[in-house]
Design an enzyme around this catalytic site. Structure first.
Site, PDB file in Angstrom:
ATOM      1  N   ASN A  88      11.580   5.880 -13.673  1.00 28.91           N
ATOM      2  CA  ASN A  88      12.965   5.941 -14.129  1.00 28.91           C
ATOM      3  C   ASN A  88      13.552   7.344 -13.993  1.00 28.91           C
ATOM      4  O   ASN A  88      14.756   7.500 -13.764  1.00 28.91           O
ATOM      5  CB  ASN A  88      13.057   5.469 -15.583  1.00 28.91           C
ATOM      6  N   GLU A  89      12.700   8.380 -14.127  1.00 31.40           N
ATOM      7  CA  GLU A  89      13.199   9.738 -13.965  1.00 31.40           C
ATOM      8  C   GLU A  89      13.684   9.963 -12.533  1.00 31.40           C
ATOM      9  O   GLU A  89      14.740  10.581 -12.299  1.00 31.40           O
ATOM     10  CB  GLU A  89      12.095  10.739 -14.320  1.00 31.40           C
ATOM     11  N   SER A  97       1.382   3.639  -3.431  1.00 31.25           N
ATOM     12  CA  SER A  97       0.878   4.667  -4.346  1.00 31.25           C
ATOM     13  C   SER A  97      -0.555   5.066  -4.025  1.00 31.25           C
ATOM     14  O   SER A  97      -1.364   4.250  -3.577  1.00 31.25           O
ATOM     15  CB  SER A  97       0.957   4.171  -5.793  1.00 31.25           C
ATOM     16  N   GLY A 125       0.822  -1.202   0.000  1.00 31.75           N
ATOM     17  CA  GLY A 125       0.000   0.000   0.000  1.00 31.75           C
ATOM     18  C   GLY A 125       0.855   1.251   0.000  1.00 31.75           C
ATOM     19  O   GLY A 125       1.044   1.877   1.049  1.00 31.75           O
ATOM     20  N   GLU A 139      13.220  -3.704  -3.279  1.00 35.22           N
ATOM     21  CA  GLU A 139      12.315  -3.743  -4.423  1.00 35.22           C
ATOM     22  C   GLU A 139      13.059  -3.409  -5.705  1.00 35.22           C
ATOM     23  O   GLU A 139      12.787  -3.965  -6.757  1.00 35.22           O
ATOM     24  CB  GLU A 139      11.166  -2.757  -4.226  1.00 35.22           C
TER      25      GLU A 139
END
Length: 394
Positions: free
Chosen positions: A380-381, A131, A129, A246
């Site tokens: 990725n940014e 986003s 839990g 992760e």
């Protein structure tokens, strides 16, 4: 860097191969081969986890003290490579690879004794839990409120893109316990029961037509304070620790298997005769080789007792982009056969004859699902910003 295996490592590799040859049943191999996501249907991941648990191999990175095999870094790498080579279905990572290590690092003795054996056995199936609407990669913007009421926190709000929440009986969750001050300073990390009154799960069907992610709503949900991991308002520190696992490495073995299958399928389709396709394939192979070398270098550092740290952001970004590149090349090989949506034919054990070659049956859904690799675990940014600041020192 010497990448050759020692005699002991070769013996371990042979032991793993022999075990996989005997224990990995045909339906599980087929499920692994036909998977369209990094998350495998629990109908196949849990039976495989139970087989591995009986062997003592369900959690390669766990120390013996908590039920793991106590392997060194190279043994874990060999095991991952052999599982990829054999086509084993991946295990759900939220418990074994994510919250499990965090419970070891931040949990009380009572929490460790309760949760860790249940994670190993698969009795507890976890979802993440994190986003929320408006708080994805900017995780510090989360707004799920948790107000203290005696021995409970009372939760109100929602979570978004929660993978396998419809199957999970447990969630590790970030909540806001303090609204004032720096956003990161008011976050708390909770472990909760998904059957708690007030929790509702609503499916989100992905672009690939699959039910993998969900919305989760909380209305006056009471979570015991004993479910807190770490101190109140210190959840950001716990969450950063978890994200290292992760985002960690270990993608090269699977990418190499994907490349081998891609090359064979392209050869059968005659695309290796095309210079443009060969160039793209070789560029992708070079990218995967560079990832493998990076992982080996980090393995050497991990062997000295360090955790992945910010270098995990580099591996997460490179691994996800290489996977997407392979997906794109397989779509080129598939051609018109990528278009038909054939969910029934993709099921393990299906007797439905697919339209087109079996090798490209999952090409389109894999491509669509794996687009999310640019976002999950931190976009990725965001990863490139971390790499610039903490790895390159820019």
């Amino acid at each position: 860097m010497n990448l050759d295996l020692t005699a002991e490592e070769l013996a371990f590799r042979d032991e793993v191969r022999a075990f996989l040859e005997e224990a990995l049943l045909p339906d599980l191999r087929e499920a692994g081969r036909r998977a369209t996501s990094v998350f495998i249907d629990k109908r196949y991941s849990l039976p495989w986890q139970k087989i591995l648990h009986a062997k003592g191999w369900a959690a390669p990175s766990w120390p013996k003290a908590y039920g793991g095999p106590g392997w060194n870094e190279m043994q874990r790498h060999i095991f991952a490579a052999e599982c990829a080579r054999a086509g084993a279905p991946s295990l759900a990572p939220m418990g074994l690879r994510m919250v499990g290590p965090v419970i070891m690092g931040y949990g009380s003795e009572a929490q460790k004794a309760h949760y860790l054996p249940r994670i190993l056995s698969g009795e507890d199936y976890w979802c993440q839990g994190y986003s929320e609407p408006g708080a994805g990669s900017d995780l510090a913007a989360l707004q799920l409120r948790a107000e203290r009421d005696g021995d409970d926190y009372v939760l109100n709000g929602s979570k978004l893109w929660t993978t396998h929440a419809h199957w999970a009986n447990r969630m590790f969750c970030l909540v806001r316990t303090l609204a004032e001050g720096k956003p990161q300073a008011g976050i708390t990390f909770l472990l909760l029961d998904m059957q708690t009154p007030g929790i509702k799960v609503r499916p989100i069907i992905t672009l690939a037509g699959e039910h993998e992610v969900n919305e989760v709503f909380f209305e006056n949900v009471r979570v015991p304070v004993s479910g807190r991991l770490g101190e109140e308002n210190q959840g950001w520190t716990v969450a950063k620790y978890l994200l290292e696992f992760e985002r960690g490495g270990g993608s090269a073995p699977g990418l190499k298997v994907m490349l081998e299958r891609l090359r064979k399928t392209a050869r059968d389709a005659g695309l290796l005769d095309e210079a443009s396709f060969r160039r793209q394939l070789v560029e992708t192979e070079i990218a995967v080789q560079s990832i493998e070398v990076s992982e080996q270098r980090i393995l050497a550092e991990l062997s000295s007792g360090k955790n992945p740290g910010p270098a995990s952001s580099m591996l997460k970004t490179q691994g996800g982009e290489a996977m997407q590149r392979i997906d794109e090349l397989l779509l080129q090989v598939a051609g018109v056969y990528a278009a038909p949506d054939q969910p029934a034919a993709r099921e393990a054990g299906s007797n439905i004859t697919p339209i087109g070659p079996d090798a490209v049956l999952t090409a389109m859904p894999r491509y669509l699902n794996n687009r999310a690799a640019s976002i999950y675990g931190g976009s990725n940014e965001i990863q490139r910003d971390i790499i610039a600041r903490l790895v390159l020192g820019l």
